[in-house]
Design a protein around this motif. Sequence first.
Motif, PDB file in Angstrom:
ATOM      1  N   GLY A 110       1.079  -1.665  -0.212  1.00 29.44           N
ATOM      2  CA  GLY A 110       0.291   0.201  -0.481  1.00 29.44           C
ATOM      3  C   GLY A 110       1.042   1.246  -0.023  1.00 29.44           C
ATOM      4  O   GLY A 110       2.086   1.265   0.411  1.00 29.44           O
ATOM      5  N   SER A 111       0.519   2.143  -0.135  1.00 29.57           N
ATOM      6  CA  SER A 111       1.231   3.785  -0.323  1.00 29.57           C
ATOM      7  C   SER A 111       1.252   4.267   1.150  1.00 29.57           C
ATOM      8  O   SER A 111       2.511   4.508   1.169  1.00 29.57           O
ATOM      9  CB  SER A 111       0.233   4.422  -1.212  1.00 29.57           C
ATOM     10  N   GLY A 112       0.397   3.563   1.880  1.00 27.87           N
ATOM     11  CA  GLY A 112       0.756   4.239   3.160  1.00 27.87           C
ATOM     12  C   GLY A 112       1.970   3.453   3.453  1.00 27.87           C
ATOM     13  O   GLY A 112       2.643   3.819   4.913  1.00 27.87           O
ATOM     14  N   ASN A 184      -6.505  16.049  -4.281  1.00 26.27           N
ATOM     15  CA  ASN A 184      -6.499  15.950  -2.255  1.00 26.27           C
ATOM     16  C   ASN A 184      -7.494  15.171  -1.808  1.00 26.27           C
ATOM     17  O   ASN A 184      -8.816  14.755  -2.303  1.00 26.27           O
ATOM     18  CB  ASN A 184      -6.881  17.466  -1.678  1.00 26.27           C
ATOM     19  N   ASN A 185      -7.094  14.625  -0.816  1.00 24.92           N
ATOM     20  CA  ASN A 185      -8.913  14.096  -0.526  1.00 24.92           C
ATOM     21  C   ASN A 185      -9.010  14.096   1.632  1.00 24.92           C
ATOM     22  O   ASN A 185      -7.611  14.419   1.719  1.00 24.92           O
ATOM     23  CB  ASN A 185      -7.640  12.631  -0.239  1.00 24.92           C
ATOM     24  N   PRO A 186     -10.009  14.874   1.858  1.00 24.98           N
ATOM     25  CA  PRO A 186     -11.299  14.088   1.147  1.00 24.98           C
ATOM     26  C   PRO A 186     -12.595  15.356   0.450  1.00 24.98           C
ATOM     27  O   PRO A 186     -13.134  14.997   0.131  1.00 24.98           O
ATOM     28  CB  PRO A 186     -11.808  14.648   2.253  1.00 24.98           C
ATOM     29  N   VAL A 208       4.118  14.312  -3.394  1.00 24.43           N
ATOM     30  CA  VAL A 208       2.814  14.106  -3.670  1.00 24.43           C
ATOM     31  C   VAL A 208       2.506  13.217  -4.257  1.00 24.43           C
ATOM     32  O   VAL A 208       3.257  12.041  -4.658  1.00 24.43           O
ATOM     33  CB  VAL A 208       3.281  14.772  -4.882  1.00 24.43           C
ATOM     34  N   ASP A 209       1.079  12.927  -3.099  1.00 25.02           N
ATOM     35  CA  ASP A 209       0.209  11.518  -3.033  1.00 25.02           C
ATOM     36  C   ASP A 209      -0.231  11.522  -3.996  1.00 25.02           C
ATOM     37  O   ASP A 209      -1.758  12.504  -3.950  1.00 25.02           O
ATOM     38  CB  ASP A 209      -0.215  11.618  -1.510  1.00 25.02           C
ATOM     39  N   GLU A 210       0.142  10.952  -5.014  1.00 30.25           N
ATOM     40  CA  GLU A 210      -1.098  10.782  -6.240  1.00 30.25           C
ATOM     41  C   GLU A 210      -1.749   9.709  -6.177  1.00 30.25           C
ATOM     42  O   GLU A 210      -2.095   8.486  -7.169  1.00 30.25           O
ATOM     43  CB  GLU A 210      -0.173  10.956  -7.801  1.00 30.25           C
ATOM     44  N   ALA A 211      -2.983   9.307  -5.103  1.00 30.77           N
ATOM     45  CA  ALA A 211      -3.380   7.853  -4.591  1.00 30.77           C
ATOM     46  C   ALA A 211      -4.668   7.596  -5.729  1.00 30.77           C
ATOM     47  O   ALA A 211      -5.246   6.862  -6.676  1.00 30.77           O
ATOM     48  CB  ALA A 211      -3.924   7.655  -3.586  1.00 30.77           C
ATOM     49  N   TYR A 212      -4.901   9.008  -6.592  1.00 26.61           N
ATOM     50  CA  TYR A 212      -5.580   9.121  -7.398  1.00 26.61           C
ATOM     51  C   TYR A 212      -5.934   9.459  -8.642  1.00 26.61           C
ATOM     52  O   TYR A 212      -6.824  10.329  -8.982  1.00 26.61           O
ATOM     53  CB  TYR A 212      -7.639  10.311  -6.367  1.00 26.61           C
ATOM     54  N   VAL A 213      -4.332   9.553  -9.011  1.00 31.50           N
ATOM     55  CA  VAL A 213      -4.092  10.177 -10.068  1.00 31.50           C
ATOM     56  C   VAL A 213      -4.963   9.530 -11.164  1.00 31.50           C
ATOM     57  O   VAL A 213      -5.165  10.133 -12.150  1.00 31.50           O
ATOM     58  CB  VAL A 213      -2.414   9.849 -10.603  1.00 31.50           C
ATOM     59  N   ARG A 234       1.859   6.090  -5.070  1.00 31.55           N
ATOM     60  CA  ARG A 234       0.851   5.620  -5.810  1.00 31.55           C
ATOM     61  C   ARG A 234       0.230   4.765  -5.067  1.00 31.55           C
ATOM     62  O   ARG A 234       1.069   4.329  -4.089  1.00 31.55           O
ATOM     63  CB  ARG A 234       1.528   6.009  -7.519  1.00 31.55           C
ATOM     64  N   THR A 235      -0.962   4.451  -5.662  1.00 30.82           N
ATOM     65  CA  THR A 235      -1.264   2.717  -5.482  1.00 30.82           C
ATOM     66  C   THR A 235      -2.453   2.457  -6.437  1.00 30.82           C
ATOM     67  O   THR A 235      -2.255   3.036  -7.199  1.00 30.82           O
ATOM     68  CB  THR A 235      -2.468   3.592  -3.850  1.00 30.82           C
ATOM     69  N   PHE A 236      -2.155   0.581  -5.817  1.00 27.09           N
ATOM     70  CA  PHE A 236      -3.755  -0.492  -6.631  1.00 27.09           C
ATOM     71  C   PHE A 236      -4.379   0.215  -5.910  1.00 27.09           C
ATOM     72  O   PHE A 236      -5.745  -0.737  -6.602  1.00 27.09           O
ATOM     73  CB  PHE A 236      -2.952  -1.658  -7.270  1.00 27.09           C
ATOM     74  N   SER A 237      -4.900   0.376  -4.641  1.00 28.78           N
ATOM     75  CA  SER A 237      -6.519   0.645  -4.149  1.00 28.78           C
ATOM     76  C   SER A 237      -7.231   1.039  -4.584  1.00 28.78           C
ATOM     77  O   SER A 237      -8.489   0.588  -4.422  1.00 28.78           O
ATOM     78  CB  SER A 237      -6.572   0.782  -3.416  1.00 28.78           C
ATOM     79  N   LYS A 238      -6.666   2.047  -5.856  1.00 30.75           N
ATOM     80  CA  LYS A 238      -8.614   2.788  -5.887  1.00 30.75           C
ATOM     81  C   LYS A 238      -8.753   2.582  -7.481  1.00 30.75           C
ATOM     82  O   LYS A 238      -9.443   1.439  -7.712  1.00 30.75           O
ATOM     83  CB  LYS A 238      -7.919   4.218  -5.521  1.00 30.75           C
ATOM     84  N   TRP A 239      -7.551   3.060  -8.493  1.00 30.05           N
ATOM     85  CA  TRP A 239      -8.278   2.118  -9.924  1.00 30.05           C
ATOM     86  C   TRP A 239      -8.641   1.070  -9.887  1.00 30.05           C
ATOM     87  O   TRP A 239      -8.928   0.430 -11.078  1.00 30.05           O
ATOM     88  CB  TRP A 239      -7.336   2.849 -10.801  1.00 30.05           C
ATOM     89  N   LEU A 245      -5.020  -5.676  -0.620  1.00 27.05           N
ATOM     90  CA  LEU A 245      -4.326  -6.909  -1.069  1.00 27.05           C
ATOM     91  C   LEU A 245      -3.022  -5.999  -0.655  1.00 27.05           C
ATOM     92  O   LEU A 245      -1.911  -6.392  -0.973  1.00 27.05           O
ATOM     93  CB  LEU A 245      -3.975  -7.438  -2.372  1.00 27.05           C
ATOM     94  N   ARG A 246      -2.938  -4.756  -0.642  1.00 25.81           N
ATOM     95  CA  ARG A 246      -1.937  -3.667  -0.454  1.00 25.81           C
ATOM     96  C   ARG A 246      -1.773  -3.109  -0.827  1.00 25.81           C
ATOM     97  O   ARG A 246      -0.052  -4.580  -0.790  1.00 25.81           O
ATOM     98  CB  ARG A 246      -1.711  -3.645   1.557  1.00 25.81           C
ATOM     99  N   ILE A 247      -1.339  -2.848  -2.098  1.00 27.43           N
ATOM    100  CA  ILE A 247      -0.569  -3.024  -3.105  1.00 27.43           C
ATOM    101  C   ILE A 247       0.259  -1.502  -3.962  1.00 27.43           C
ATOM    102  O   ILE A 247      -0.737  -0.316  -3.978  1.00 27.43           O
ATOM    103  CB  ILE A 247      -0.160  -3.483  -3.629  1.00 27.43           C
TER     104      ILE A 247
HETATM  105  C1  LIG Z   1      -4.207  10.425  -0.098  1.00 30.27           C
HETATM  106  C2  LIG Z   1      -3.855   8.657   0.287  1.00 30.27           C
HETATM  107  N1  LIG Z   1      -3.353   8.266   0.112  1.00 30.27           N
HETATM  108  C3  LIG Z   1      -2.705   6.952   0.387  1.00 30.27           C
HETATM  109  C4  LIG Z   1      -3.831   5.911   0.696  1.00 30.27           C
HETATM  110  C5  LIG Z   1      -3.833   5.108   0.582  1.00 30.27           C
HETATM  111  O1  LIG Z   1      -4.101   4.108  -0.073  1.00 30.27           O
HETATM  112  P1  LIG Z   1      -3.131   2.715   0.546  1.00 30.27           P
HETATM  113  O2  LIG Z   1      -3.865   1.804   0.110  1.00 30.27           O
HETATM  114  O3  LIG Z   1      -2.381   2.645  -0.707  1.00 30.27           O
HETATM  115  O4  LIG Z   1      -1.861   2.763   1.011  1.00 30.27           O
HETATM  116  C6  LIG Z   1      -5.270   6.906   1.027  1.00 30.27           C
HETATM  117  C7  LIG Z   1      -6.544   6.172   0.539  1.00 30.27           C
HETATM  118  O5  LIG Z   1      -7.595   6.246   1.100  1.00 30.27           O
HETATM  119  C8  LIG Z   1      -5.175   8.203   0.200  1.00 30.27           C
HETATM  120  O6  LIG Z   1      -6.502   8.907   0.265  1.00 30.27           O
END
Ligand SMILES: Cc1ncc(COP(=O)(O)O)c(C=O)c1O
Length: 379
Positions: A110-112, A184-186, A208-213, A234-239, A245-247
């Motif tokens: 996960g990007s976390g 930005n989230n949220p 620069v957190d591109e989780a939603y890019v 970046r993350t595979f969690s969203k798209w 699976l946390r990647i």
């Molecule tokens: C801006 C942002 N960064 C990171 C994450 C975490 O993503 P991941 O599931 O890859 O840990 C989220 C998840 O909600 C997010 O909103």
Amino acid sequence: MTLIEQLLRPDIAALEAYTPVAPIEVLSAQLGLPVEQIMKLDANESPYGPSPRAAAAIDALGGGKPLAESVQFLEPLALAIYPDPTHTFLRERLSNYTGQPAERILCSSGSGELIDLLMRAFIQPGDVILDCPPTFGMYAFDGGLHAARIVNVPRDAAFELDVEAVVAAVHTHRPKLLFLAVPNNPTGNPLPRAAIERLLDLPTMVVVDEAYVEFAGATVADLVGQRPNLAVLRTFSKWAGLAGLRIGYGLFHEALIQHLWKIKQPYNINVAAQAAALASLADVDYLMGRVQEVIAERERVYARLRTLAGVHVYPSQANFLLLRALNSSALQLKNDLYRRGILVRYFNKPGLDDCIRVSMGTPAQNDAFLAALEALVDG
Ligand SMILES: Cc1ncc(COP(=O)(O)O)c(C=O)c1O
């Protein structure tokens, strides 16, 4: 004071726990509703799940079935042997996907995990992290874990970044890390590339957190090679529908990535996650088709919400929308939706305590949300 409290780091003993969203199976029991009837629109996950190829790749890991072409290198004992600690094949495929060389890519659970890794690399107790709330809560939370001092530069009423105030705060507080979720989230709003470039001229790491890019389009990944103080997460969690699976992965300049390699846990990504990520990268057209559906829904739901007198909806470049309740309590609204089996996110935080965030679901789920919301706020 108990023995444990005496032994613990005092800052950890005093730390407030992070509140993640409750698991759906627990809520299902609480609500007395089967899991299938619950609309989980509270964590920005994909309503469509993973690509069928990713699901098949994981399925085949159990043995007895042929492995998908994208993961054939895993044969024959995939689950019984440790995963590749350097994510060789995955980084190669990610290089194609991102346009960056594999040498600038590091994969994570996960990007976390990368947020934590950056803090472990840069933060000593008392060092400053610059945060721009309202934003993703993990930056401040993880900063607390590392005994960082969090300096906040709040966003304006429309949630835009106050770039001049950030510049001033960098000069005053000399932060090690500046976190920017883009979009930005949220709140869902983007940040212009020119603003990011301006901030990259400052003497701090810009994360620069591109989780939603994938839902937004614009990226600064191409700047990583020229800017050693830029980290792109970046993350595979969203798209890609792989939140479970946390990647994730990050893009970093060579001057930085060598230090991150030294401190990452060797086997940080399990075999199933690597297989699913590889299969997803072999199925990008399918997944981006789903992303397009989510974007179309975001625009449709946004337009409908604009017609409601009881809420203000903010434009979004991500897979969720933020709404402000104008003449009802947002907490009450969240609870009323919950009783109908519709889960949305409520933030008990300054600037957001009259807001709810709703993740885009399938068209049918979004219709159910709209009907319920309309009855509650404009009924
Ligand atoms: C801006 C942002 N960064 C990171 C994450 C975490 O993503 P991941 O599931 O890859 O840990 C989220 C998840 O909600 C997010 O909103």
